[in-house]
Structure formats: C-alpha cells, structure tokens
Motif scaffolding. Structure first.
Motif, PDB file in Angstrom:
ATOM      1  N   ILE A 152    -103.362  35.436  -8.356  1.00 34.05           N
ATOM      2  CA  ILE A 152    -102.882  34.727  -9.553  1.00 34.05           C
ATOM      3  C   ILE A 152    -104.017  33.916 -10.171  1.00 34.05           C
ATOM      4  O   ILE A 152    -104.165  33.852 -11.399  1.00 34.05           O
ATOM      5  CB  ILE A 152    -101.687  33.813  -9.223  1.00 34.05           C
ATOM      6  CG1 ILE A 152    -100.482  34.652  -8.760  1.00 34.05           C
ATOM      7  CG2 ILE A 152    -101.302  32.971 -10.433  1.00 34.05           C
ATOM      8  CD1 ILE A 152     -99.920  35.583  -9.814  1.00 34.05           C
ATOM      9  N   LYS A 153    -104.840  33.323  -9.331  1.00 33.27           N
ATOM     10  CA  LYS A 153    -105.989  32.566  -9.843  1.00 33.27           C
ATOM     11  C   LYS A 153    -106.968  33.495 -10.570  1.00 33.27           C
ATOM     12  O   LYS A 153    -107.552  33.118 -11.599  1.00 33.27           O
ATOM     13  CB  LYS A 153    -106.694  31.856  -8.690  1.00 33.27           C
ATOM     14  CG  LYS A 153    -105.888  30.697  -8.106  1.00 33.27           C
ATOM     15  CD  LYS A 153    -106.627  30.063  -6.929  1.00 33.27           C
ATOM     16  CE  LYS A 153    -105.807  28.928  -6.322  1.00 33.27           C
ATOM     17  NZ  LYS A 153    -106.509  28.331  -5.155  1.00 33.27           N
ATOM     18  N   GLU A 154    -107.132  34.705 -10.046  1.00 30.63           N
ATOM     19  CA  GLU A 154    -107.988  35.686 -10.726  1.00 30.63           C
ATOM     20  C   GLU A 154    -107.383  36.059 -12.077  1.00 30.63           C
ATOM     21  O   GLU A 154    -108.101  36.222 -13.075  1.00 30.63           O
ATOM     22  CB  GLU A 154    -108.143  36.938  -9.863  1.00 30.63           C
ATOM     23  CG  GLU A 154    -108.970  36.740  -8.607  1.00 30.63           C
ATOM     24  CD  GLU A 154    -109.066  38.019  -7.789  1.00 30.63           C
ATOM     25  OE1 GLU A 154    -108.939  39.122  -8.387  1.00 30.63           O
ATOM     26  OE2 GLU A 154    -109.253  37.926  -6.559  1.00 30.63           O
ATOM     27  N   LEU A 155    -106.067  36.204 -12.105  1.00 28.37           N
ATOM     28  CA  LEU A 155    -105.350  36.507 -13.349  1.00 28.37           C
ATOM     29  C   LEU A 155    -105.596  35.411 -14.387  1.00 28.37           C
ATOM     30  O   LEU A 155    -105.897  35.686 -15.560  1.00 28.37           O
ATOM     31  CB  LEU A 155    -103.864  36.671 -13.045  1.00 28.37           C
ATOM     32  CG  LEU A 155    -102.869  36.991 -14.155  1.00 28.37           C
ATOM     33  CD1 LEU A 155    -101.638  37.673 -13.568  1.00 28.37           C
ATOM     34  CD2 LEU A 155    -102.424  35.755 -14.934  1.00 28.37           C
ATOM     35  N   VAL A 156    -105.460  34.174 -13.968  1.00 23.41           N
ATOM     36  CA  VAL A 156    -105.652  33.030 -14.864  1.00 23.41           C
ATOM     37  C   VAL A 156    -107.098  32.983 -15.365  1.00 23.41           C
ATOM     38  O   VAL A 156    -107.353  32.756 -16.567  1.00 23.41           O
ATOM     39  CB  VAL A 156    -105.285  31.711 -14.153  1.00 23.41           C
ATOM     40  CG1 VAL A 156    -105.646  30.508 -15.023  1.00 23.41           C
ATOM     41  CG2 VAL A 156    -103.797  31.689 -13.813  1.00 23.41           C
ATOM     42  N   ALA A 157    -108.051  33.224 -14.472  1.00 25.71           N
ATOM     43  CA  ALA A 157    -109.462  33.219 -14.860  1.00 25.71           C
ATOM     44  C   ALA A 157    -109.752  34.316 -15.886  1.00 25.71           C
ATOM     45  O   ALA A 157    -110.532  34.110 -16.833  1.00 25.71           O
ATOM     46  CB  ALA A 157    -110.339  33.398 -13.620  1.00 25.71           C
ATOM     47  N   TYR A 158    -109.128  35.463 -15.704  1.00 25.58           N
ATOM     48  CA  TYR A 158    -109.285  36.577 -16.650  1.00 25.58           C
ATOM     49  C   TYR A 158    -108.791  36.179 -18.036  1.00 25.58           C
ATOM     50  O   TYR A 158    -109.478  36.398 -19.042  1.00 25.58           O
ATOM     51  CB  TYR A 158    -108.516  37.789 -16.129  1.00 25.58           C
ATOM     52  CG  TYR A 158    -108.440  38.958 -17.092  1.00 25.58           C
ATOM     53  CD1 TYR A 158    -109.401  39.969 -17.064  1.00 25.58           C
ATOM     54  CD2 TYR A 158    -107.416  39.044 -18.029  1.00 25.58           C
ATOM     55  CE1 TYR A 158    -109.334  41.042 -17.934  1.00 25.58           C
ATOM     56  CE2 TYR A 158    -107.345  40.107 -18.921  1.00 25.58           C
ATOM     57  CZ  TYR A 158    -108.305  41.105 -18.864  1.00 25.58           C
ATOM     58  OH  TYR A 158    -108.235  42.169 -19.757  1.00 25.58           O
ATOM     59  N   LEU A 159    -107.595  35.597 -18.106  1.00 23.65           N
ATOM     60  CA  LEU A 159    -107.031  35.191 -19.392  1.00 23.65           C
ATOM     61  C   LEU A 159    -107.882  34.111 -20.053  1.00 23.65           C
ATOM     62  O   LEU A 159    -108.118  34.141 -21.268  1.00 23.65           O
ATOM     63  CB  LEU A 159    -105.595  34.686 -19.205  1.00 23.65           C
ATOM     64  CG  LEU A 159    -104.557  35.729 -18.742  1.00 23.65           C
ATOM     65  CD1 LEU A 159    -103.215  35.050 -18.485  1.00 23.65           C
ATOM     66  CD2 LEU A 159    -104.409  36.837 -19.773  1.00 23.65           C
ATOM     67  N   ALA A 160    -108.351  33.166 -19.258  1.00 25.20           N
ATOM     68  CA  ALA A 160    -109.167  32.074 -19.796  1.00 25.20           C
ATOM     69  C   ALA A 160    -110.495  32.599 -20.336  1.00 25.20           C
ATOM     70  O   ALA A 160    -110.985  32.132 -21.378  1.00 25.20           O
ATOM     71  CB  ALA A 160    -109.412  31.023 -18.718  1.00 25.20           C
ATOM     72  N   LYS A 161    -111.077  33.568 -19.654  1.00 18.44           N
ATOM     73  CA  LYS A 161    -112.364  34.117 -20.080  1.00 18.44           C
ATOM     74  C   LYS A 161    -112.214  34.965 -21.337  1.00 18.44           C
ATOM     75  O   LYS A 161    -113.036  34.861 -22.264  1.00 18.44           O
ATOM     76  CB  LYS A 161    -112.964  34.961 -18.950  1.00 18.44           C
ATOM     77  CG  LYS A 161    -114.297  35.592 -19.314  1.00 18.44           C
ATOM     78  CD  LYS A 161    -114.842  36.423 -18.160  1.00 18.44           C
ATOM     79  CE  LYS A 161    -116.158  37.089 -18.545  1.00 18.44           C
ATOM     80  NZ  LYS A 161    -116.693  37.926 -17.423  1.00 18.44           N
ATOM     81  N   ASN A 162    -111.185  35.791 -21.397  1.00 22.58           N
ATOM     82  CA  ASN A 162    -111.022  36.718 -22.512  1.00 22.58           C
ATOM     83  C   ASN A 162    -110.467  36.061 -23.777  1.00 22.58           C
ATOM     84  O   ASN A 162    -110.726  36.523 -24.880  1.00 22.58           O
ATOM     85  CB  ASN A 162    -110.115  37.887 -22.107  1.00 22.58           C
ATOM     86  CG  ASN A 162    -110.829  38.899 -21.244  1.00 22.58           C
ATOM     87  OD1 ASN A 162    -111.356  39.882 -21.735  1.00 22.58           O
ATOM     88  ND2 ASN A 162    -110.849  38.659 -19.936  1.00 22.58           N
ATOM     89  N   LYS A 163    -109.660  35.007 -23.563  1.00 24.75           N
ATOM     90  CA  LYS A 163    -109.076  34.286 -24.714  1.00 24.75           C
ATOM     91  C   LYS A 163    -108.456  35.241 -25.732  1.00 24.75           C
ATOM     92  O   LYS A 163    -108.711  35.166 -26.938  1.00 24.75           O
ATOM     93  CB  LYS A 163    -110.135  33.403 -25.369  1.00 24.75           C
ATOM     94  CG  LYS A 163    -110.654  32.303 -24.454  1.00 24.75           C
ATOM     95  CD  LYS A 163    -111.711  31.465 -25.128  1.00 24.75           C
ATOM     96  CE  LYS A 163    -112.174  30.345 -24.203  1.00 24.75           C
ATOM     97  NZ  LYS A 163    -112.788  30.840 -22.946  1.00 24.75           N
ATOM     98  N   THR A 164    -107.636  36.147 -25.214  1.00 22.70           N
ATOM     99  CA  THR A 164    -106.946  37.139 -26.030  1.00 22.70           C
ATOM    100  C   THR A 164    -105.441  36.935 -25.893  1.00 22.70           C
ATOM    101  O   THR A 164    -104.965  36.536 -24.825  1.00 22.70           O
ATOM    102  CB  THR A 164    -107.322  38.567 -25.559  1.00 22.70           C
ATOM    103  OG1 THR A 164    -108.744  38.729 -25.664  1.00 22.70           O
ATOM    104  CG2 THR A 164    -106.636  39.625 -26.405  1.00 22.70           C
ATOM    105  N   ALA A 165    -104.722  37.213 -26.951  1.00 20.76           N
ATOM    106  CA  ALA A 165    -103.273  36.978 -26.941  1.00 20.76           C
ATOM    107  C   ALA A 165    -102.532  38.086 -26.193  1.00 20.76           C
ATOM    108  O   ALA A 165    -101.678  38.793 -26.755  1.00 20.76           O
ATOM    109  CB  ALA A 165    -102.757  36.862 -28.373  1.00 20.76           C
ATOM    110  N   HIS A 166    -102.866  38.242 -24.908  1.00 21.35           N
ATOM    111  CA  HIS A 166    -102.107  39.170 -24.075  1.00 21.35           C
ATOM    112  C   HIS A 166    -100.683  38.613 -23.908  1.00 21.35           C
ATOM    113  O   HIS A 166    -100.523  37.426 -23.606  1.00 21.35           O
ATOM    114  CB  HIS A 166    -102.769  39.326 -22.708  1.00 21.35           C
ATOM    115  CG  HIS A 166    -104.096  40.027 -22.749  1.00 21.35           C
ATOM    116  ND1 HIS A 166    -104.252  41.298 -23.259  1.00 21.35           N
ATOM    117  CD2 HIS A 166    -105.335  39.628 -22.340  1.00 21.35           C
ATOM    118  CE1 HIS A 166    -105.520  41.660 -23.156  1.00 21.35           C
ATOM    119  NE2 HIS A 166    -106.198  40.666 -22.611  1.00 21.35           N
TER     120      HIS A 166
END
Length: 254
Positions: A152-166
């Motif tokens: 889940i932490k990896e998931l959060v890091a991915y979203l924070a890095k990409n800053k895309t409206a997934h």
C-alpha cells in the motif's frame, strides 16, 4: 474497405512428379499472382437485408436510455481527481463489494483504476449501454487483491510521484503537501497499519502490472469476481435515475 488496395498474394504450388524406381513428390517451383481487392467490389444485397434487423435491434438496445446525466463529465476536469474517474471508481466499489463480501465475508477497502483506461467523456443527457461501451471499450475484469501495508505504501508513493488523476474510490484519501510529498493517506478515515492487509479492487490489466503499477504484482491473495468493469457501469446505470458525480478531496494537493 479503405480506398487503398489491400493485396492478397495467392501462391500456386506446382508439383512435379518425377518417375523413378521409388516415385516421390517433389516441389519444383512456386509462382505468385497479385490480386487487388478494392471497395469497388459490391456487397451482397441479400446479406445486407438479412443482417439489417439484427443490426437495428442491437442499435436499439445500445441506445435505450438507462439513466440521466445532468452535467458534462470528463477525465481532465480536475488535477488529481476527476468527475468521471470518481464515478467509475465509486461504481466499481458499489457493484463489486457485495459480491466480494458474499464470497469471502470481507469488504473491499478501496478501488484504484487508471486514468488512461477512461476512453470517452460522458455528455449531459441520457446515459445508455453505448455510453458504457464508449467509456470502457476494453474487456477488463475486476479483481480484488489483498495487499500488505508495504505494498500500500508503494501504491501511495506511485500516486504521489505520478500526480495523475487515476480513479480512486471515496473510501481512500491521499493528501499531498505543497511540495508534492505525502501528507497523509487514509482508508475509511484511518491511517495504514503495518499489521493489517488491505483489499484493493482494480482491473486485471493493472493487476498484472499495467501502467507500471508493479505494487499489484504478487499479492497475498487474488479474487476474480468475473465481472467486467463495463458491465458494472451498465448495471449501475440501470439501478439509478440521475447520476451524481464531481470532483472532491479524495486526492488533493495543498
């Protein structure tokens, strides 16, 4: 057919039989002839007439109104979350969780889909099956993956890095600081606990690492509920009268 000719090459094999003490077949030569097939070739009227009623029925089914959308929705109307993305994620949760709960006795924690998977806008007006096919033309199934806190932490890091409206369902909230670092991530209002595992619903495409979402690979468990995301949209549209969707604070930057 397109105006540009499509070329089919028909190979004619000429087999020469050579007599000898023990007769055998031998390939002596190969020749080819190019035949141009163009749109000048007329269709068969009888076939068109046969297909017509079926085509008309399919069109009627696809365009029959299921619900009403009071406002224009698209995937680029927000920076980190969008109206149509929020709708899709929330629909996936609403339609998937009862099935998952019935099978496992557990609940989905949240849904994560991908921005690129949304292939059309949703115009103001009647919503039909065709609308669902336009938005989600792919045969993507919903899978529920059990992930560790580290994943889940990896998931959060991915979203924070990409800053895309997934698309993320409303059960989760990710808040970034002004400099883009993670301020908080909660599920149902609670922070992630190291001792817990979490059930995340997503598409089979993402579950297999699509869009570089590698954190979905090798989950603790996987449940395929045999439900197409497109069919979830259709079933949801059939249940409601008016669609309610908009941008909110499920994924924001301060």
């Amino acid at each position: 057919m397109r105006n540009n000719s499509k070329h089919f090459v028909i190979f004619i094999t000429i087999v020469s039989f050579i007599s000898c003490n023990n007769s055998s077949d031998r390939l002596s030569s190969i020749s080819g002839k190019e035949i141009n097939i163009t749109d000048s070739i007329k269709g068969v009227d009888s076939l068109k007439k046969f297909i017509a009623p079926y085509r008309e029925h399919i069109e009627e089914v696809l365009d029959a109104p299921l619900a009403y959308n009071p406002t224009y929705l698209n995937k680029n109307d927000g920076k980190l979350n969008s109206s149509i993305g929020n709708l899709m994620a929330d629909v996936a949760y609403a339609e998937s969780n009862p099935i998952f709960n019935k099978r496992t006795g557990k609940n989905i924690d949240f849904v994560l889909l991908n921005h690129g998977g949304i292939r059309a806008v949703m115009s103001k007006g009647n919503v039909s099956r065709r609308t669902a096919y336009e938005i989600m033309p792919f045969e993507n199934q919903i899978w529920i993956l059990e992930l560790s806190a580290d994943k889940i932490k990896e998931l959060v890091a991915y979203l924070a890095k990409n800053k895309t409206a997934h698309p993320i369902s409303k059960q989760a909230q990710l808040v970034l600081n002004a400099n883009g670092t993670v301020k908080s991530f909660t599920v149902n209002g609670k922070p992630i606990l190291e001792s817990e595992t979490y059930f995340v619903a997503t598409s089979d495409f993402l579950a297999n690492g699509g869009d570089h979402m590698d954190f979905f690979k090798d989950p603790i468990s996987k449940t395929d509920i045999n439900y197409l995301l497109r069919n979830e949209l259709i079933d949801y549209f059939e249940k409601i009268d008016t669609i309610k969707a908009g941008i909110d604070n499920r994924f924001i930057k301060l």
